[in-house]
Design an enzyme around this catalytic site. Structure first.
Site, PDB file in Angstrom:
ATOM      1  N   ASN A 161       5.582  -0.507   9.352  1.00  0.00           N
ATOM      2  CA  ASN A 161       4.639   0.472  10.032  1.00  0.00           C
ATOM      3  C   ASN A 161       3.733   0.395  10.915  1.00  0.00           C
ATOM      4  OD1 ASN A 161       2.776   2.807  10.303  1.00  0.00           O
ATOM      5  ND2 ASN A 161       2.466   2.520   7.672  1.00  0.00           N
ATOM      6  N   LYS A 202       1.313   2.479  11.985  1.00  0.00           N
ATOM      7  CA  LYS A 202       0.072   2.491  11.766  1.00  0.00           C
ATOM      8  C   LYS A 202      -1.184   3.335  13.165  1.00  0.00           C
ATOM      9  CE  LYS A 202      -0.692   0.566   7.917  1.00  0.00           C
ATOM     10  NZ  LYS A 202      -1.438  -0.311   6.794  1.00  0.00           N
ATOM     11  N   HIS A 214       1.936   8.130   2.671  1.00  0.00           N
ATOM     12  CA  HIS A 214       0.969   7.529   2.980  1.00  0.00           C
ATOM     13  C   HIS A 214      -0.101   7.302   2.455  1.00  0.00           C
ATOM     14  CE1 HIS A 214      -0.943   3.144   4.566  1.00  0.00           C
ATOM     15  NE2 HIS A 214       0.067   3.108   4.458  1.00  0.00           N
ATOM     16  N   GLU A 243      -2.900   6.055   3.455  1.00  0.00           N
ATOM     17  CA  GLU A 243      -3.864   6.017   4.379  1.00  0.00           C
ATOM     18  C   GLU A 243      -4.013   8.390   4.535  1.00  0.00           C
ATOM     19  OE1 GLU A 243      -2.590   3.701   7.421  1.00  0.00           O
ATOM     20  OE2 GLU A 243      -3.054   2.082   5.686  1.00  0.00           O
ATOM     21  N   GLU A 257       3.752   1.171  -2.211  1.00  0.00           N
ATOM     22  CA  GLU A 257       2.897   0.432  -1.640  1.00  0.00           C
ATOM     23  C   GLU A 257       1.576   0.614  -3.195  1.00  0.00           C
ATOM     24  OE1 GLU A 257       3.812   0.461   2.749  1.00  0.00           O
ATOM     25  OE2 GLU A 257       2.292   1.973   1.989  1.00  0.00           O
ATOM     26  N   GLY A 261      -3.559  -4.002   3.918  1.00  0.00           N
ATOM     27  CA  GLY A 261      -4.544  -4.459   4.188  1.00  0.00           C
ATOM     28  C   GLY A 261      -5.584  -5.151   4.344  1.00  0.00           C
ATOM     29  N   SER A 293       0.038  -5.847   1.896  1.00  0.00           N
ATOM     30  CA  SER A 293       0.235  -7.510   2.468  1.00  0.00           C
ATOM     31  C   SER A 293       1.726  -7.539   2.485  1.00  0.00           C
ATOM     32  CB  SER A 293      -0.563  -8.430   1.301  1.00  0.00           C
ATOM     33  OG  SER A 293      -1.777  -7.481   1.817  1.00  0.00           O
TER      34      SER A 293
HETATM   35  P1  13P Z   1       0.261  -4.209   5.308  1.00  0.00           P
HETATM   36  O1  13P Z   1       1.023  -4.856   5.593  1.00  0.00           O
HETATM   37  O2  13P Z   1      -0.660  -3.893   6.242  1.00  0.00           O
HETATM   38  O3  13P Z   1      -0.815  -4.510   3.987  1.00  0.00           O
HETATM   39  O4  13P Z   1       0.389  -2.751   5.299  1.00  0.00           O
HETATM   40  C1  13P Z   1       0.872  -2.394   4.206  1.00  0.00           C
HETATM   41  C2  13P Z   1       1.137  -0.332   4.639  1.00  0.00           C
HETATM   42  O5  13P Z   1       0.593   0.263   4.327  1.00  0.00           O
HETATM   43  C3  13P Z   1       2.038  -0.142   4.973  1.00  0.00           C
HETATM   44  O6  13P Z   1       2.990   1.089   4.994  1.00  0.00           O
END
Ligand code: 13P
Length: 252
Positions: free
Chosen positions: A10, A12, A96, A98, A168, A174, A213
Site C-alpha cells: 500500500n 498511500k 484503511h 487512515e 491492521e 507506521g 510495520s
Molecule cells: P506500515 O507498513 O508502514 O506500518 O503501514 C501499514 C499499512 O497501513 C498498510 O496499509
C-alpha cells in the site's frame, strides 16, 4: 484448504507516475520467478494506468486505494468501481484506518463499497483493526466484530470468500511496532471465526492479511502463522528490493 498468500504493497500518497515507473522496472526482475504467492501494489489513482500497462504479463496486480460506492453521480473528487474496472485495475483497498480516521470513512459507506467493488469485478481488501486504547481496554474483539459485521453486511454469503480482509492494528501502522505473532494470529483467527459464523466454507477460504510495520526482517515469522494469509505492507513496499524480499518470504 490451502489459501494462496497475497502480499500487497500500500503506497498511500507516495510516488508520482515517473517514480512509480522507476519502481516497477526495478521490481519486475526481482519477482519474475515468484511462485505460490500473489503480489499486488495499491497505488495512487494517478499511477493506475501506467502501473497496469507496465505490469501486464507479470505477477504484479494493480489495486486502487479507495472508491465511491455509486457507479457514477454528482460526487466531486470521487472515483467509481466501473472507472477502476475499465482500467483493468484488479482490486481496491477499502476502509484503511487512515481513511477512517482522517477522512471520515464510515462503516455505513463501507457496507455499500464492498459489494459495489465485487459487483464491478474488483477484489476488495477490507481493512479492520483496533486502536492502542481499544487494545489496552480489551476492546479488540468488540471492535473487530463490529467492523466485520457492519462492513460485510451487504456481501451475500456466496461471495464472502472473494473478499480479502486486512487486519491492521492501528498502533502498529507506521510505528515500527509490529504486532507479536500471538497477537496477530489471535486477532486473525477471531476474524476468520466471525466469517465462518456466517458461512463455514467462506471462513475457510477467505484470505486474511496482517498489516502494520511489516518489514523484510519480520515478514517470514508473520507469514508463517497459521491463519495469516499474507501481508499489507506500507513503508517497506516503497522500495523494490525490500518489497521483493517480503514477497519472497510469502512464496517460500
Ligand atoms: P506500515 O507498513 O508502514 O506500518 O503501514 C501499514 C499499512 O497501513 C498498510 O496499509
Amino acid at each position: 484448504m490451502a489459501r494462496t498468500p497475497l502480499v500487497a504493497g500500500n503506497w498511500k500518497m507516495y510516488k508520482t507516475e515517473a517514480q512509480a515507473e522507476e519502481f516497477i522496472q526495478a521490481l519486475l526482475p526481482r519477482v519474475s520467478s515468484l511462485d505460490g504467492a500473489d503480489l499486488a501494489i495499491c497505488v495512487p489513482f494517478t499511477d493506475l494506468r501506467a502501473m497496469v500497462d507496465s505490469s501486464r504479463g507479470s505477477p504484479v496486480e494493480v489495486f486502487a486505494q479507495n472508491m465511491h460506492y455509486e457507479p457514477e453521480g454528482p460526487f466531486t473528487g470521487e472515483i467509481s468501481a466501473p472507472m477502476l474496472g475499465e482500467l483493468d485495475v484488479r482490486g481496491v483497498v477499502l476502509g484503511h484506518s487512515e481513511r477512517r480516521q482522517l477522512f471520515g470513512e464510515t462503516d455505513k459507506a463501507l457496507a455499500l463499497k464492498v459489494p459495489a467493488a465485487l459487483d464491478a469485478g474488483l477484489v476488495p481488501i477490507l481493512c479492520v483493526g483496533e486502536t492502542e486504547e481499544e487494545r489496552d481496554g480489551e476492546e479488540t474483539e468488540r471492535k473487530l466484530r463490529h467492523q466485520i459485521n457492519e462492513d460485510l453486511a451487504g456481501v451475500p454469503a456466496a461471495r464472502l470468500a472473494e473478499v480479502v480482509v486486512a487486519y491492521e492494528p492501528i498502533w502498529a501502522i507506521g510505528t515500527g511496532r509490529v504486532a507479536e505473532g500471538e497477537q496477530a494470529q489471535e486477532a486473525i483467527a477471531f476474524i476468520r471465526a466471525l466469517v465462518s459464523g456466517r458461512d463455514e466454507a467462506a471462513g475457510e477460504s477467505l484470505r486474511i492479511l496482517y498489516g502494520g510495520s511489516v518489514k523484510p526482517d519480520n515478514a517470514a515469522e508473520l507469514l508463517a502463522l497459521p491463519d495469516v494469509d499474507g501481508a499489507l505492507v506500507g513503508g517497506a513496499s516503497l522500495d523494490p528490493a525490500s518489497f521483493a524480499e517480503i514477497a519472497a518470504a510469502a512464496s517460500r
